[in-house]
Design an enzyme around this catalytic site. Structure first.
Site, PDB file in Angstrom:
ATOM      1  N   LYS A   1     104.024 126.988  27.658  1.00  0.00           N
ATOM      2  CA  LYS A   1     102.708 127.051  28.325  1.00  0.00           C
ATOM      3  C   LYS A   1     102.515 128.408  28.977  1.00  0.00           C
ATOM      4  O   LYS A   1     101.452 129.026  28.851  1.00  0.00           O
ATOM      5  CB  LYS A   1     102.591 125.954  29.390  1.00  0.00           C
ATOM      6  CG  LYS A   1     102.625 124.551  28.828  1.00  0.00           C
ATOM      7  CD  LYS A   1     102.331 123.532  29.911  1.00  0.00           C
ATOM      8  CE  LYS A   1     102.928 122.192  29.554  1.00  0.00           C
ATOM      9  NZ  LYS A   1     102.859 121.799  28.156  1.00  0.00           N
TER      10      LYS A   1
ATOM     11  N   LYS B   1     101.985 122.894  20.694  1.00  0.00           N
ATOM     12  CA  LYS B   1     100.608 122.694  21.184  1.00  0.00           C
ATOM     13  C   LYS B   1     100.093 123.870  22.005  1.00  0.00           C
ATOM     14  O   LYS B   1      98.932 124.258  21.887  1.00  0.00           O
ATOM     15  CB  LYS B   1     100.538 121.434  22.033  1.00  0.00           C
ATOM     16  CG  LYS B   1      99.220 121.308  22.791  1.00  0.00           C
ATOM     17  CD  LYS B   1      99.175 120.112  23.685  1.00  0.00           C
ATOM     18  CE  LYS B   1     100.257 120.091  24.726  1.00  0.00           C
ATOM     19  NZ  LYS B   1     100.201 121.146  25.737  1.00  0.00           N
TER      20      LYS B   1
ATOM     21  N   ASN C   1     101.779 113.875  27.024  1.00  0.00           N
ATOM     22  CA  ASN C   1     102.324 113.106  28.143  1.00  0.00           C
ATOM     23  C   ASN C   1     101.269 112.809  29.200  1.00  0.00           C
ATOM     24  O   ASN C   1     101.372 111.833  29.926  1.00  0.00           O
ATOM     25  CB  ASN C   1     103.463 113.877  28.813  1.00  0.00           C
ATOM     26  CG  ASN C   1     104.618 114.059  27.861  1.00  0.00           C
ATOM     27  OD1 ASN C   1     104.811 113.253  26.965  1.00  0.00           O
ATOM     28  ND2 ASN C   1     105.362 115.130  28.041  1.00  0.00           N
TER      29      ASN C   1
HETATM   30  P1  ADP Z   1     102.879 118.490  27.562  1.00  0.00           P
HETATM   31  O1  ADP Z   1     102.826 117.276  26.695  1.00  0.00           O
HETATM   32  O2  ADP Z   1     101.743 118.542  28.535  1.00  0.00           O
HETATM   33  O3  ADP Z   1     103.074 119.772  26.796  1.00  0.00           O
HETATM   34  P2  ADP Z   1     105.608 118.891  28.482  1.00  0.00           P
HETATM   35  O4  ADP Z   1     106.532 117.762  28.805  1.00  0.00           O
HETATM   36  O5  ADP Z   1     105.877 119.669  27.246  1.00  0.00           O
HETATM   37  O6  ADP Z   1     104.140 118.268  28.516  1.00  0.00           O
HETATM   38  O7  ADP Z   1     105.584 119.924  29.706  1.00  0.00           O
HETATM   39  C1  ADP Z   1     105.437 119.486  31.041  1.00  0.00           C
HETATM   40  C2  ADP Z   1     106.809 119.299  31.701  1.00  0.00           C
HETATM   41  O8  ADP Z   1     107.436 120.550  31.899  1.00  0.00           O
HETATM   42  C3  ADP Z   1     106.789 118.704  33.078  1.00  0.00           C
HETATM   43  O9  ADP Z   1     106.714 117.319  33.067  1.00  0.00           O
HETATM   44  C4  ADP Z   1     108.110 119.215  33.680  1.00  0.00           C
HETATM   45  O10 ADP Z   1     109.084 118.221  33.648  1.00  0.00           O
HETATM   46  C5  ADP Z   1     108.544 120.325  32.753  1.00  0.00           C
HETATM   47  N1  ADP Z   1     108.895 121.597  33.388  1.00  0.00           N
HETATM   48  C6  ADP Z   1     109.923 122.385  32.993  1.00  0.00           C
HETATM   49  N2  ADP Z   1     110.024 123.484  33.729  1.00  0.00           N
HETATM   50  C7  ADP Z   1     109.015 123.419  34.644  1.00  0.00           C
HETATM   51  C8  ADP Z   1     108.597 124.294  35.680  1.00  0.00           C
HETATM   52  N3  ADP Z   1     109.217 125.450  35.932  1.00  0.00           N
HETATM   53  N4  ADP Z   1     107.505 123.928  36.408  1.00  0.00           N
HETATM   54  C9  ADP Z   1     106.865 122.757  36.154  1.00  0.00           C
HETATM   55  N5  ADP Z   1     107.231 121.893  35.183  1.00  0.00           N
HETATM   56  C10 ADP Z   1     108.291 122.207  34.416  1.00  0.00           C
HETATM   57 MG    MG Z   2     104.721 120.183  25.555  1.00  0.00          MG
END
Ligand code: ADP
Ligand code: MG
Length: 315
Positions: free
Chosen positions: A277, A215, A12
């Site tokens: 993550k 990932k 993303n």
């Molecule tokens: P990536 O492709 O980088 O893995 P993801 O969409 O899987 O991206 O993870 C990032 C997303 O996680 C953010 O856009 C946000 O909407 C979501 N998210 C969920 N919980 C949290 C949180 N506690 N703090 C920050 N972001 C969060």
């Molecule tokens: Mg992700």
């Protein structure tokens, strides 16, 4: 002091969300992503780059389906391998050109990468990771005749999507080569699209499986293989937040291992996005890593210096 580090780029953060975005836009997004990595590479850190492939593999799966009347569709594991090479060559070209502009003569190289997963990983029994396009009722039936598992995910005329297992990555098959490349002056791109998943059969032979590795988990395994001291997970939010999405949300700047475990238990991080993550950061520290960082791609260099993002340390 130069660090040994894994930099993980979220799909993303580096790609236009629109799956019909023309190739020039995809290159544009990659240009911007690589520019963020330049200051880090310029500081002489030893870097292995890994990246997601959601949008690319989604498009490739559409191509398989749409062309199925003409040529046999390729399985998911081969599509993942194809996107490793596709994105690898794009990053190699873009990053090499940028490095040259700064007079940095370092080769950029992509390693086609496989992770062993367990045949009896529990996730194979309850697959839930959506891949590919949304499907109509008719497309759903066709997908099922191909042995795919399809779940209703949304509403409207295309509510269905194929789902696959997301097994835990165990052994990185190219680990010795990766270590050699990592210890050379080259900048390595590895485990793109989160690695091609393979299983071992009774005879000890490897076979690709139709699954997708998470990932953040694969980035952490890479960090173990190269003995990284730093893991930098770049995404599309500036921090991990407590009470995310509520009026009381709070950005975390520094988190200890114990706090990270507690916040995970308390459910602050959404499954499938932020939770994996934070789990990856926890495991990295447990494994002996020094610092794990979750930050926005735009803040990459600042995050490494400690002035942006969420920083996880043992204490
Ligand atoms: P990536 O492709 O980088 O893995 P993801 O969409 O899987 O991206 O993870 C990032 C997303 O996680 C953010 O856009 C946000 O909407 C979501 N998210 C969920 N919980 C949290 C949180 N506690 N703090 C920050 N972001 C969060
Ligand atoms: Mg992700």
């Amino acid at each position: 002091m130069p660090n040994k580090m894994v930099v993980a780029l979220g799909g993303n953060a580096i790609l236009p969300a629109d799956h019909q975005a023309p190739l020039a836009e995809q290159y544009g997004a990659l240009e911007r992503a690589c520019e963020r990595l330049l200051p880090i590479i310029g500081q002489g850190h030893q870097v292995v780059i890994t990246h997601g492939n959601g949008p690319q593999v989604g498009n490739l799966l559409i191509q398989q389906e749409e062309a199925a009347r003409l040529v046999p569709p390729l399985p998911l594991d081969l599509c993942i391998a194809m996107t490793q090479v596709q994105m690898g060559t794009m990053v190699q070209q873009v990053l090499t050109n940028q490095l040259r502009r700064f007079g940095i003569q370092r080769e950029v190289v992509t390693l086609v990468s496989h992770f062993l997963v367990a045949r009896d990983d529990p996730d194979f029994r309850t697959p839930s990771k959506p891949v590919g396009p949304f499907l109509t009722e008719e497309e759903k039936r066709l997908a099922e005749t191909r042995g795919h598992t399809v779940h209703r995910i949304g509403h409207g005329p295309r509510p269905y999507r194929r789902v696959v297992a997301s097994p835990a990555p165990l052994r990185f098959l190219e680990r010795h080569v990766l270590k050699t490349l990592f210890d050379s002056p080259a900048i390595v791109i590895a485990a793109g699209g989160d690695g091609v998943p393979v299983v071992l059969d009774e005879n000890g032979a490897y076979h690709g499986v139709e699954a997708v590795i998470d990932k953040d988990r694969s980035a952490e395994r890479l960090a173990e293989v190269v003995l990284a001291d730093t893991m930098l997970i770049l995404t599309n939010v500036t921090h991990a937040y407590l009470r995310y999405g509520t009026p009381q949300q709070t950005a975390l700047s520094s988190v200890t291992l114990e706090e990270a475990r507690r916040y995970l238990t308390e459910g602050h991080f959404a499954r499938g996005s932020m939770a994996p993550k934070v789990e990856a950061c926890v495991r990295f520290l447990e494994y002996g890593g020094d610092v794990a960082i979750i930050a926005a791609l735009d803040d990459a260099a600042e995050a490494l210096q400690g002035s942006a993002g969420t920083r996880f340390t043992r204490s």
